[in-house]
Design a protein around this motif. Structure first.
Motif, PDB file in Angstrom:
ATOM      1  N   VAL A  32       0.767  -1.216   0.092  1.00 17.63           N
ATOM      2  CA  VAL A  32       0.031  -0.026  -0.082  1.00 17.63           C
ATOM      3  C   VAL A  32       0.843   1.244  -0.120  1.00 17.63           C
ATOM      4  O   VAL A  32       0.560   2.096  -0.663  1.00 17.63           O
ATOM      5  CB  VAL A  32      -0.845   0.051   1.159  1.00 17.63           C
ATOM      6  CG1 VAL A  32      -1.798   1.344   1.202  1.00 17.63           C
ATOM      7  CG2 VAL A  32      -1.861  -1.141   0.990  1.00 17.63           C
ATOM      8  N   GLU A  33       1.805   1.333   0.976  1.00 19.29           N
ATOM      9  CA  GLU A  33       2.604   2.358   0.880  1.00 19.29           C
ATOM     10  C   GLU A  33       3.552   2.814  -0.347  1.00 19.29           C
ATOM     11  O   GLU A  33       3.657   3.769  -0.589  1.00 19.29           O
ATOM     12  CB  GLU A  33       3.815   2.283   1.946  1.00 19.29           C
ATOM     13  CG  GLU A  33       3.109   2.260   3.608  1.00 19.29           C
ATOM     14  CD  GLU A  33       4.201   1.955   4.600  1.00 19.29           C
ATOM     15  OE1 GLU A  33       5.343   1.732   4.274  1.00 19.29           O
ATOM     16  OE2 GLU A  33       3.827   1.442   5.795  1.00 19.29           O
ATOM     17  N   THR A  34       3.820   1.727  -1.090  1.00 22.36           N
ATOM     18  CA  THR A  34       4.443   1.949  -2.208  1.00 22.36           C
ATOM     19  C   THR A  34       3.729   1.967  -3.381  1.00 22.36           C
ATOM     20  O   THR A  34       4.361   2.077  -4.537  1.00 22.36           O
ATOM     21  CB  THR A  34       5.718   0.794  -2.431  1.00 22.36           C
ATOM     22  OG1 THR A  34       5.272  -0.571  -2.319  1.00 22.36           O
ATOM     23  CG2 THR A  34       6.565   1.014  -1.322  1.00 22.36           C
ATOM     24  N   ARG A  35       2.545   1.731  -3.414  1.00 20.77           N
ATOM     25  CA  ARG A  35       1.833   1.667  -4.259  1.00 20.77           C
ATOM     26  C   ARG A  35       1.911   0.669  -5.398  1.00 20.77           C
ATOM     27  O   ARG A  35       1.830   0.758  -6.542  1.00 20.77           O
ATOM     28  CB  ARG A  35       1.481   3.036  -5.035  1.00 20.77           C
ATOM     29  CG  ARG A  35       1.055   4.134  -4.099  1.00 20.77           C
ATOM     30  CD  ARG A  35       0.631   5.332  -4.630  1.00 20.77           C
ATOM     31  NE  ARG A  35      -0.574   5.191  -5.068  1.00 20.77           N
ATOM     32  CZ  ARG A  35      -1.510   6.221  -5.435  1.00 20.77           C
ATOM     33  NH1 ARG A  35      -0.968   7.241  -5.365  1.00 20.77           N
ATOM     34  NH2 ARG A  35      -2.819   6.028  -5.800  1.00 20.77           N
ATOM     35  N   SER A  36       2.721  -0.667  -4.922  1.00 26.24           N
ATOM     36  CA  SER A  36       2.993  -1.660  -5.814  1.00 26.24           C
ATOM     37  C   SER A  36       1.690  -2.619  -6.088  1.00 26.24           C
ATOM     38  O   SER A  36       1.051  -3.124  -5.065  1.00 26.24           O
ATOM     39  CB  SER A  36       4.111  -2.353  -5.397  1.00 26.24           C
ATOM     40  OG  SER A  36       5.179  -1.193  -5.142  1.00 26.24           O
ATOM     41  N   GLN A  54      -1.364  -7.989  -4.761  1.00 24.29           N
ATOM     42  CA  GLN A  54      -2.468  -7.442  -3.992  1.00 24.29           C
ATOM     43  C   GLN A  54      -3.690  -8.230  -3.920  1.00 24.29           C
ATOM     44  O   GLN A  54      -4.231  -8.376  -2.848  1.00 24.29           O
ATOM     45  CB  GLN A  54      -3.006  -6.050  -4.830  1.00 24.29           C
ATOM     46  CG  GLN A  54      -1.860  -4.709  -4.782  1.00 24.29           C
ATOM     47  CD  GLN A  54      -2.371  -3.578  -5.297  1.00 24.29           C
ATOM     48  OE1 GLN A  54      -3.438  -3.586  -6.274  1.00 24.29           O
ATOM     49  NE2 GLN A  54      -1.763  -2.689  -5.346  1.00 24.29           N
TER      50      GLN A  54
END
Length: 131
Positions: A32-36, A54
């Motif tokens: 989530v933090e790295t939008r990966s 995800q």
């Protein structure tokens, strides 16, 4: 159109990485933090042993929402049968791989080592810039 460019020229070289022992909550937070879309899962020697997407994270996240408790490690939820690309693959091969598989991202290997991650959007942008 010159599609002889190689995966190595457009792959991401900075990506989140987790181990099978990483607590699943920490791994979900990292994605989530790295939008990966995914993180490669490597063992202590750096060998690719799986991928955590995800989509893989929804089962433990739903469990946590029901029971107010995160349980498990990456190794319990990761996808073990990983489809990867070679850094030397051309863009046409990469585009065909994205057509053949529902994945948004592929690990990229060279000489058996993880060297990058290739996103579907990277290939599409590269193909667009060539035409």
């Amino acid at each position: 159109m010159n599609t002889s460019a190689r995966v190595a020229t457009i792959m991401q070289t900075d990506w989140p990485e987790v181990s099978p022992d990483t607590p699943i909550r920490r791994a979900v937070a990292l994605l989530v933090e790295t939008r990966s879309a995914a993180a490669p899962v490597t063992d202590d020697s750096g060998q690719l042993v799986g991928i955590l997407t995800q989509k893989d994270c929804f089962k433990p996240a739903l469990y946590a929402s029901y029971y107010q408790e995160w349980k498990g490690s990456v190794g319990e939820f990761m996808t073990r049968d990983v489809v990867s690309l070679a850094a030397s693959d051309d863009l046409t091969s990469a585009a065909e791989a994205f057509l053949a598989h529902p994945h948004r991202i592929f690990p990229v290997e060279e000489d058996g080592r993880l060297v990058g991650m290739l996103r579907r959007s990277d290939v599409l942008a590269a193909l667009l810039s060539m035409g």
